[in-house]
Write an enzyme that holds these catalytic residues in place. Structure first.
Site, PDB file in Angstrom:
ATOM      1  N   CYS A 379       0.840  -1.198   0.000  1.00  7.49           N
ATOM      2  CA  CYS A 379       0.000   0.000   0.000  1.00  7.49           C
ATOM      3  C   CYS A 379       0.881   1.256   0.000  1.00  7.49           C
ATOM      4  CB  CYS A 379      -0.977  -0.040   1.179  1.00  7.49           C
ATOM      5  SG  CYS A 379      -2.356   1.120   1.012  1.00  7.49           S
ATOM      6  N   HIS A 515      -3.324  -5.197  -0.062  1.00  6.22           N
ATOM      7  CA  HIS A 515      -2.882  -5.750   1.225  1.00  6.22           C
ATOM      8  C   HIS A 515      -2.889  -7.279   1.170  1.00  6.22           C
ATOM      9  CE1 HIS A 515      -2.823  -2.065   3.756  1.00  6.22           C
ATOM     10  NE2 HIS A 515      -3.674  -1.623   2.831  1.00  6.22           N
ATOM     11  N   GLU A 517      -1.429  -9.339   3.012  1.00  3.19           N
ATOM     12  CA  GLU A 517      -1.392  -9.972   4.341  1.00  3.19           C
ATOM     13  C   GLU A 517      -2.760 -10.477   4.778  1.00  3.19           C
ATOM     14  OE1 GLU A 517      -1.798  -5.460   5.314  1.00  3.19           O
ATOM     15  OE2 GLU A 517      -1.001  -6.747   3.727  1.00  3.19           O
TER      16      GLU A 517
END
Length: 546
Positions: A379, A515, A517
């Site tokens: 990001c 993102h 993750e």
């Protein structure tokens, strides 16, 4: 399908791990072939955590459908295969907002709006809707029993217990059983008082999960059973462990899943926890160690980057290495320079908002680029890498993002309302003045450049990842950056927005606007994190040979 509901509450102190306990139980039930979902009911007045400070609340977890939710939903997705959505998390603020909107429309036909029945009915409707289509729905109530904020939620689940009956509801209560060194024994009195408080509002727990730094002795479990009016087999000892992924096996060894299955008269197979056993084995038997420097803004609270932390660990499992995360305040990089970046095997710059510390992140990206150190930008981490490249390689000395400098002569990153169209004209788009709910959110398709490191990592020409941002790469400067050597390896579904960048002549310098993750799990990992940690391990081995 008849859904059964397990309500999880907590007492004595906060941060006992209700979310981990709920997710672990869900993992065991899923391993028995059941379709399980988990909900989190948060008692704060905020409509959602989207505008809350990460240093107060921890990270904001984004679901596939774009909901900004509590970080516990990240735990849920890491433990079970079911994907969360906006029905899996709601707050007091959200409930009140919806009830008041109905009142303004006249839906209540002039009735006096009260906590009971209007607020509690709205809560019950959401709980029942969230559980639809699943065998079991586990519902975690945020906060601690005794908190005034939690009372409407507790009253709602009490009513559901009566309305649905014992064959469809089960109440599970987490408490603390502390060990007093001076006395040399564990103390059950806090648990007794917590259960007393819960019973005073009409909820009798069926299962007690007793947290502590050691296993609860059998005689103390019998004592808790007697004074709390809970079956002894339903008093579960949950001691501290060095890995949260050991908890499903710990709960199963005490028969918690069997107790639930029998209570609900469910017919299902025995739990197969072999995948979790494999995770635990990999975690306990690494073949090496890598040190990753995480250069961020909110490092004083690791929970602000919870999913990133976990994703790095997952990548370590896949690469059979232990990942040590060195948290580095980006303002420290600004003050001390790259001396704080020495000795790392890789640098990761996660997402964030605001100008504070951004120059330190840009310096971190520069250090990684110039020293052939593996770099992973997420990001804002992608945006600072692009800004650094524009300044120091592409000849745009004062390049910046309009988030931090609206007067920059080279706005290589701009607000979503400030995109430049293909003819070079500035296109203004409408944006509500509120901060909440104005970002690009949720799962988006990304097309990958053939032969790029991104395509190699994903083993394909596309991926779907979750977004949470207001700023994008300004296409006006795309050609100039490409000519200078920057590779735009990922584009949006309409191929108009830059989603990923990387460097051609670098061991591993990859960054994404999304993102990744949020989709990493201990059993499956994530391609980009795996590639990053593999590159960090290779970098370390090259250094050792020198």
């Amino acid at each position: 399908m008849t859904t059964r509901y397990i309500f999880v509450t907590g007492g004595v102190v906060s941060s006992l791990g209700k979310g981990i306990a709920a997710a672990s139980l869900a993992a065991i039930l899923e391993a028995r072939g059941l379709n399980v979902t988990i909900m989190k009911l948060d008692p704060y007045i905020n409509v959602d955590p989207g505008t809350m400070s990460p240093t107060q609340h921890g990270e904001v977890f984004v679901t596939e459908d774009g909901a900004e939710t509590d970080l516990d939903l990240g735990h849920y997705e890491r433990f079970i295969r079911t994907k969360m959505n906006r029905r899996n998390n709601f707050t007091t603020g959200r409930i009140y907002e919806e009830v008041l909107r109905k009142e303004r429309r006249g839906d209540y036909l002039g009735a006096t709006i009260q906590v009971i029945p209007h607020i509690t009915n709205a809560i019950k409707e959401k709980v029942l809707a969230g559980g639809e289509g699943h065998d079991v729905a586990i519902v975690e109530i945020g906060g601690t029993v005794g908190d005034i904020e939690s009372l409407p939620f507790l009253e709602s689940i009490r009513q559901l217990g009566v309305e649905l009956g014992r064959d469809r509801t089960l109440f599970m209560h987490l408490t603390l059983v502390p060990f007093l060194g001076a006395a040399g024994e564990v103390k059950t009195k806090p648990t007794q008082h917590s259960v007393k408080e819960l019973r005073s509002i009409g909820i009798a727990p069926d299962v007690l999960i007793c947290r502590g730094d050691r296993a609860i002795p059998a005689n103390e479990r019998a004592k808790i059973s007697l004074f709390c009016n809970v079956e002894e087999r339903a008093v579960i000892s949950l001691k501290d462990v060095d890995s949260i992924y050991k908890i499903p096996a710990l709960l199963r060894s005490q028969g918690l899943d069997e107790l639930v299955v029998k209570r609900f008269s469910l017919t299902c197979r025995e739990a197969d926890l072999s995948e979790w056993e494999n995770v635990i084995y990999q975690e306990a038997n690494p073949n090496g160690e890598v040190v990753i420097g995480m250069v961020g803004k909110y490092i004083e609270l690791p929970d602000a980057y919870k999913s990133v932390n976990e994703a790095l660990k997952h990548a370590g499992l896949k690469n059979r290495v232990s990942v040590t995360i060195k948290y580095i305040d980006s303002q420290t990089v600004e003050a001390k320079g790259d001396e704080v970046l020495q000795g790392l095997d890789g640098i990761l710059v996660p997402g964030g908002f605001g100008e504070r510390g951004v120059e330190g992140k840009i310096l971190a990206a520069k250090f990684a680029r110039e020293n052939n150190l593996p770099y992973f930008g997420i990001c804002l981490g992608m945006q600072v890498a692009l800004i650094e490249f524009a300044r120091n390689v592409a000849g745009m000395a004062d390049a910046h993002s309009t988030e931090f400098n609206k007067a920059t002569p080279f706005p290589v990153v701009g607000l979503i309302t400030e995109w430049v169209d293909e003819e070079g004209n500035v296109e203004q788009r409408h944006e509500a003045s509120d901060l909440g709910g104005t970002m690009r959110l949720g799962a988006q398709l990304c097309h990958l450049l053939e032969g790029s490191k991104a395509a190699q990592a994903y083993k394909g020409n596309s991926c779907v990842e979750r977004h949470r941002h207001r700023y994008e790469v300004n296409n006006k400067y795309k050609e100039r950056l490409e000519q200078a050597g920057l590779v735009f390896s990922g584009l949006s579904s309409d191929r108009k927005l830059v989603e990923m960048i990387e460097l051609k002549d670098h061991p591993w310098f990859v960054a994404g606007q999304f993102h990744p993750e949020f989709t990493s799990t201990p059993r499956d990992g994530h391609p980009l994190f795996e590639g990053f940690v593999a590159a960090a391990s290779a970098h370390q081995k090259r250094d050792l040979k020198k």
